[in-house]
Design a protein around this motif. Structure first.
Motif, PDB file in Angstrom:
ATOM      1  N   GLU A  21     -28.194 -43.554 -16.765  1.00  0.00           N
ATOM      2  CA  GLU A  21     -29.095 -43.819 -15.643  1.00  0.00           C
ATOM      3  C   GLU A  21     -28.781 -45.154 -14.972  1.00  0.00           C
ATOM      4  O   GLU A  21     -28.859 -45.268 -13.740  1.00  0.00           O
ATOM      5  N   SER A  22     -28.412 -46.153 -15.748  1.00  0.00           N
ATOM      6  CA  SER A  22     -28.069 -47.466 -15.178  1.00  0.00           C
ATOM      7  C   SER A  22     -26.809 -47.373 -14.335  1.00  0.00           C
ATOM      8  O   SER A  22     -26.738 -47.973 -13.256  1.00  0.00           O
ATOM      9  N   ALA A  23     -25.821 -46.638 -14.806  1.00  0.00           N
ATOM     10  CA  ALA A  23     -24.590 -46.467 -14.026  1.00  0.00           C
ATOM     11  C   ALA A  23     -24.880 -45.706 -12.743  1.00  0.00           C
ATOM     12  O   ALA A  23     -24.360 -46.048 -11.677  1.00  0.00           O
ATOM     13  N   ALA A  25     -27.600 -45.725 -11.105  1.00  0.00           N
ATOM     14  CA  ALA A  25     -28.356 -46.611 -10.217  1.00  0.00           C
ATOM     15  C   ALA A  25     -27.437 -47.490  -9.371  1.00  0.00           C
ATOM     16  O   ALA A  25     -27.864 -48.047  -8.359  1.00  0.00           O
ATOM     17  N   LEU A  26     -26.180 -47.604  -9.783  1.00  0.00           N
ATOM     18  CA  LEU A  26     -25.191 -48.367  -9.020  1.00  0.00           C
ATOM     19  C   LEU A  26     -24.496 -47.492  -7.983  1.00  0.00           C
ATOM     20  O   LEU A  26     -23.471 -47.866  -7.426  1.00  0.00           O
ATOM     21  N   ASP A  27     -25.076 -46.321  -7.719  1.00  0.00           N
ATOM     22  CA  ASP A  27     -24.530 -45.347  -6.773  1.00  0.00           C
ATOM     23  C   ASP A  27     -23.131 -44.888  -7.159  1.00  0.00           C
ATOM     24  O   ASP A  27     -22.274 -44.679  -6.312  1.00  0.00           O
ATOM     25  N   GLU A  28     -22.914 -44.737  -8.441  1.00  0.00           N
ATOM     26  CA  GLU A  28     -21.658 -44.204  -8.970  1.00  0.00           C
ATOM     27  C   GLU A  28     -21.946 -42.822  -9.536  1.00  0.00           C
ATOM     28  O   GLU A  28     -22.926 -42.639 -10.258  1.00  0.00           O
ATOM     29  N   ASP A  30     -21.898 -40.157 -12.097  1.00  0.00           N
ATOM     30  CA  ASP A  30     -21.644 -40.116 -13.526  1.00  0.00           C
ATOM     31  C   ASP A  30     -22.291 -38.891 -14.147  1.00  0.00           C
ATOM     32  O   ASP A  30     -23.079 -38.204 -13.510  1.00  0.00           O
ATOM     33  N   SER A  73     -32.264 -39.473 -10.027  1.00  0.00           N
ATOM     34  CA  SER A  73     -31.052 -40.077  -9.497  1.00  0.00           C
ATOM     35  C   SER A  73     -30.119 -39.027  -8.919  1.00  0.00           C
ATOM     36  O   SER A  73     -29.687 -38.118  -9.628  1.00  0.00           O
ATOM     37  N   ARG A 108     -17.292 -41.085 -12.165  1.00  0.00           N
ATOM     38  CA  ARG A 108     -16.841 -42.428 -12.555  1.00  0.00           C
ATOM     39  C   ARG A 108     -16.995 -42.677 -14.060  1.00  0.00           C
ATOM     40  O   ARG A 108     -16.154 -43.293 -14.688  1.00  0.00           O
TER      41      ARG A 108
END
Length: 176
Positions: A21-23, A25-28, A30, A73, A108
């Motif tokens: 979820e954190s990745a 949130a960086l608009d990547e 995954d 997301s 990614r």
């Protein structure tokens, strides 16, 4: 990135979900794969259906059609465990799991939740096919001997351990 622990309830599913979820949130783009075919939890925690999922993909279904969206997301795709299989270690250790990972080259980051490494060979089979592994250690429930044996097995199997997450560690009290 395989997420592995020696014992159950160490927090590896929590780490896997929050890392994915954190990745995202960086608009990547995954993906989060639930490779714990014995006691899956990702589908329940993220509110997606369990099947179709990884077990169907390992038996020939298309990985991109089996990915599910996460409502929180737009960049996170989830591949839940799918229907139960008779031999989880066998299907995860086979070339089919590598093909699942290869089918996700457009994303990614792929985070893979595994079963406990001290109990099942599944975690070793998955981690050896991933580029990197993060080990999750629970200070209250993990046993030194099991942790050491699991890490040694991961290393012997070719897993690339890049870090350790320590859960439930006591925090030092401030003297001020």
């Amino acid at each position: 990135l395989a997420i592995v622990s020696a014992n159950p309830d160490a927090g590896k599913t929590f780490v896997a979900i929050h890392l994915a979820e954190s990745a995202a949130a960086l608009d990547e783009k995954d993906a989060l794969i639930d490779a714990d075919l014995r006691d899956p939890a990702v589908h329940e925690r993220l509110g997606v259906v369990r099947a179709p999922g990884l077990s169907a993909v390992l038996q020939g279904a298309d990985v991109t059609n089996s990915l599910q969206r996460n409502e929180s997301s737009p960049f996170l795709r989830i591949l839940p465990s799918g229907a139960p299989v008779g031999d989880p270690s066998g299907v995860l250790g086979a070339r089919a799991f590598r093909q699942v990972l290869d089918g996700l080259r457009a994303v990614r980051l792929v985070v893979v939740d595994t079963p406990p490494g001290a109990l099942f060979a599944d975690a070793m089979a998955v981690a050896s096919q991933c580029d990197a592994t993060v080990f999750v250690l629970d200070m209250k429930t993990s046993r030194k001997r099991a942790v050491r044996a699991t890490i040694e097995s991961l290393e012997r199997g070719g897993a690339n351990i890049v870090g350790i997450v320590v859960n439930r560690a006591a925090t030092p009290r401030s003297t001020s």
